[in-house]
Structures are given as C-alpha cells and as structure tokens.
Scaffold this motif. Structure first.
Motif, PDB file in Angstrom:
ATOM      1  N   ASN A 188      36.950  46.523  59.468  1.00 23.85           N
ATOM      2  CA  ASN A 188      37.083  45.187  58.987  1.00 23.85           C
ATOM      3  C   ASN A 188      35.975  44.524  58.066  1.00 23.85           C
ATOM      4  N   GLN A 189      34.938  45.408  57.817  1.00 20.99           N
ATOM      5  CA  GLN A 189      33.715  44.820  57.181  1.00 20.99           C
ATOM      6  C   GLN A 189      34.135  45.086  55.541  1.00 20.99           C
ATOM      7  N   THR A 190      33.370  44.230  54.767  1.00 22.87           N
ATOM      8  CA  THR A 190      33.623  44.457  53.424  1.00 22.87           C
ATOM      9  C   THR A 190      33.052  45.797  53.129  1.00 22.87           C
ATOM     10  N   LEU A 191      33.441  46.472  51.836  1.00 22.85           N
ATOM     11  CA  LEU A 191      32.930  47.661  51.533  1.00 22.85           C
ATOM     12  C   LEU A 191      31.365  47.397  51.152  1.00 22.85           C
ATOM     13  N   ASP A 192      31.208  46.144  50.654  1.00 19.44           N
ATOM     14  CA  ASP A 192      29.639  46.121  50.114  1.00 19.44           C
ATOM     15  C   ASP A 192      28.719  46.081  51.548  1.00 19.44           C
ATOM     16  N   ASP A 193      29.361  45.348  52.565  1.00 19.22           N
ATOM     17  CA  ASP A 193      28.674  45.329  54.030  1.00 19.22           C
ATOM     18  C   ASP A 193      28.309  46.761  54.251  1.00 19.22           C
ATOM     19  N   VAL A 194      29.563  47.611  54.323  1.00 26.16           N
ATOM     20  CA  VAL A 194      29.378  48.955  54.471  1.00 26.16           C
ATOM     21  C   VAL A 194      28.390  49.752  53.947  1.00 26.16           C
ATOM     22  N   LYS A 195      28.246  49.549  52.663  1.00 27.60           N
ATOM     23  CA  LYS A 195      27.220  50.017  51.468  1.00 27.60           C
ATOM     24  C   LYS A 195      25.689  49.690  52.242  1.00 27.60           C
ATOM     25  N   ALA A 196      25.946  48.421  52.500  1.00 32.07           N
ATOM     26  CA  ALA A 196      24.601  47.808  53.035  1.00 32.07           C
ATOM     27  C   ALA A 196      23.947  48.193  54.425  1.00 32.07           C
ATOM     28  N   LEU A 197      24.972  49.052  55.210  1.00 33.79           N
ATOM     29  CA  LEU A 197      24.573  49.371  56.396  1.00 33.79           C
ATOM     30  C   LEU A 197      23.367  50.611  56.440  1.00 33.79           C
ATOM     31  N   THR A 198      22.377  50.276  57.189  1.00 37.58           N
ATOM     32  CA  THR A 198      21.199  51.210  57.188  1.00 37.58           C
ATOM     33  C   THR A 198      21.089  51.840  58.432  1.00 37.58           C
ATOM     34  N   LYS A 199      20.311  52.982  58.657  1.00 39.37           N
ATOM     35  CA  LYS A 199      20.325  53.742  59.737  1.00 39.37           C
ATOM     36  C   LYS A 199      19.771  52.912  60.818  1.00 39.37           C
ATOM     37  N   ASP A 200      18.681  51.808  60.408  1.00 35.81           N
ATOM     38  CA  ASP A 200      18.136  51.202  61.607  1.00 35.81           C
ATOM     39  C   ASP A 200      19.256  50.291  62.184  1.00 35.81           C
ATOM     40  N   ASP A 201      20.306  49.892  61.646  1.00 34.16           N
ATOM     41  CA  ASP A 201      21.270  49.004  62.009  1.00 34.16           C
ATOM     42  C   ASP A 201      22.161  50.050  62.770  1.00 34.16           C
ATOM     43  N   LEU A 202      22.458  51.198  62.597  1.00 34.71           N
ATOM     44  CA  LEU A 202      22.991  52.289  63.436  1.00 34.71           C
ATOM     45  C   LEU A 202      22.249  52.469  64.706  1.00 34.71           C
ATOM     46  N   LEU A 203      20.821  52.639  64.564  1.00 39.78           N
ATOM     47  CA  LEU A 203      20.049  53.203  65.600  1.00 39.78           C
ATOM     48  C   LEU A 203      20.120  52.041  66.741  1.00 39.78           C
ATOM     49  N   GLU A 204      19.920  50.855  66.169  1.00 31.37           N
ATOM     50  CA  GLU A 204      19.740  49.721  67.105  1.00 31.37           C
ATOM     51  C   GLU A 204      21.100  49.484  67.896  1.00 31.37           C
ATOM     52  N   GLU A 205      22.360  50.028  67.331  1.00 31.43           N
ATOM     53  CA  GLU A 205      23.665  49.906  67.981  1.00 31.43           C
ATOM     54  C   GLU A 205      23.713  50.822  69.090  1.00 31.43           C
ATOM     55  N   LEU A 206      23.099  51.921  68.700  1.00 31.75           N
ATOM     56  CA  LEU A 206      23.028  53.180  69.740  1.00 31.75           C
ATOM     57  C   LEU A 206      22.164  52.860  70.990  1.00 31.75           C
ATOM     58  N   GLY A 207      21.226  52.210  70.582  1.00 29.54           N
ATOM     59  CA  GLY A 207      20.489  51.355  71.772  1.00 29.54           C
ATOM     60  C   GLY A 207      19.387  52.358  72.335  1.00 29.54           C
ATOM     61  N   VAL A 208      19.534  53.714  72.271  1.00 33.53           N
ATOM     62  CA  VAL A 208      18.556  54.842  72.951  1.00 33.53           C
ATOM     63  C   VAL A 208      17.608  55.123  71.878  1.00 33.53           C
ATOM     64  N   PRO A 209      16.284  55.504  72.249  1.00 35.63           N
ATOM     65  CA  PRO A 209      15.361  56.045  71.391  1.00 35.63           C
ATOM     66  C   PRO A 209      15.703  57.273  71.097  1.00 35.63           C
ATOM     67  N   ILE A 210      15.961  57.699  69.877  1.00 33.37           N
ATOM     68  CA  ILE A 210      16.372  58.963  69.088  1.00 33.37           C
ATOM     69  C   ILE A 210      15.086  59.849  68.564  1.00 33.37           C
ATOM     70  N   SER A 211      14.786  61.088  69.404  1.00 32.64           N
ATOM     71  CA  SER A 211      13.636  61.656  68.897  1.00 32.64           C
ATOM     72  C   SER A 211      13.892  62.255  67.442  1.00 32.64           C
ATOM     73  N   PRO A 212      12.887  62.654  66.762  1.00 33.86           N
ATOM     74  CA  PRO A 212      13.025  63.148  65.385  1.00 33.86           C
ATOM     75  C   PRO A 212      13.930  64.401  65.377  1.00 33.86           C
ATOM     76  N   ALA A 213      13.813  65.174  66.654  1.00 29.37           N
ATOM     77  CA  ALA A 213      14.648  66.205  66.528  1.00 29.37           C
ATOM     78  C   ALA A 213      16.050  66.056  66.579  1.00 29.37           C
ATOM     79  N   ARG A 214      16.489  64.868  67.142  1.00 28.76           N
ATOM     80  CA  ARG A 214      17.866  64.387  67.276  1.00 28.76           C
ATOM     81  C   ARG A 214      18.308  63.412  66.127  1.00 28.76           C
ATOM     82  N   MET A 215      17.588  63.072  65.396  1.00 30.13           N
ATOM     83  CA  MET A 215      17.847  62.233  64.244  1.00 30.13           C
ATOM     84  C   MET A 215      18.915  62.536  63.441  1.00 30.13           C
TER      85      MET A 215
END
Ligand code: FES
Length: 128
Positions: free
Chosen positions: A77-104
């Motif tokens: 339900n997001q606009t395409l512009d919002d999806v384009k603006a989504l960053t990896k930090d947004d996703l990592l924040e949502e994941l909520g666990v520290p991701i090691s460089p090896a699992r990035m």
C-alpha cells in the motif's frame, strides 16, 4: 541477540507473509546472493501509483527469507515513490537485530531485488 527480535525473525521465516508470485506483475526481479547462490524474487503490482500487491519467492537462509517477508509488509500500500525512497537502514531497523557484515547480503537480498525490479537494473550495495 534479543529474544523478542529473534522471535520476529523466526516467525517471519516460519510463517512468511506474502509468499508466492504474481503473474502478470508490473515489476518483477530475481536476485542472487553471489556468496551462497540463494535467490529471492520480488513481484509487485501497482495501481494508482501504490503497491496493490506484493509477493516474494525463492530460497535462502532465515535472515534472507525473514527480511524479504518483512520487506513485503513494509511496501504494501505504499506509493511507488515511497518504495523508491526506502533505504537499507529502514529495513535493518525493522529487522531489529544487529546484522553482521557477513550476513548483510542475506538481509538485503530482497531489497536489492525490489529496487532492481523497479529501476530495471540491480543497485550497488552502497546505493541501497
Ligand atoms: Fe544465502 Fe543468507 S546464506 S542468503
């Protein structure tokens, strides 16, 4: 790793949201993690500039599958512009666990496929 966050990952891994494919789709792309060969495909349908349907498919480790599942919930339900603006930090924040460089690459595989589908070319990791 915090138990609650780990449970979120496990829940999405065991009960993936929006798993499947869309045919036809407005945007579709399958990307591969070069380190392990795992693949994730993301299919999107867009109506009136918003994501009306999204599915992911493929195979991979718990982090990659859970991250893709969480990602589909983020873009619904997001606009395409919002999806384009989504960053990896947004996703990592949502994941909520520290991701090691090896699992990035695992964590970002779905996001990469999503952006590649929308832009028509896979983004570089540093551009996510
Ligand atoms: Fe393959 Fe994580 S080990 S995507």
């Amino acid at each position: 790793m915090d138990n609650l966050y780990r449970e979120v990952i496990l829940d999405h891994y065991k009960n993936p949201r929006n798993k499947g494919t869309l045919d036809p789709a407005d945007y579709s792309y399958e990307d591969t993690n070069p380190l392990c060969g795992d693949e994730i495909r993301i299919d999107l349908r867009v109506a009136d500039g918003r994501v009306s349907e999204v599915r992911f498919s493929g195979r991979g480790c718990a982090i990659s599958q859970a991250a893709a599942s969480i990602l589909t919930e983020m873009v619904e339900n997001q606009t395409l512009d919002d999806v384009k603006a989504l960053t990896k930090d947004d996703l990592l924040e949502e994941l909520g666990v520290p991701i090691s460089p090896a699992r990035m690459k695992c964590a970002l595989l779905g996001l990469k496929a999503l952006k590649a589908g929308i832009y028509g070319v896979p983004p570089h990791d540093e551009d996510l």
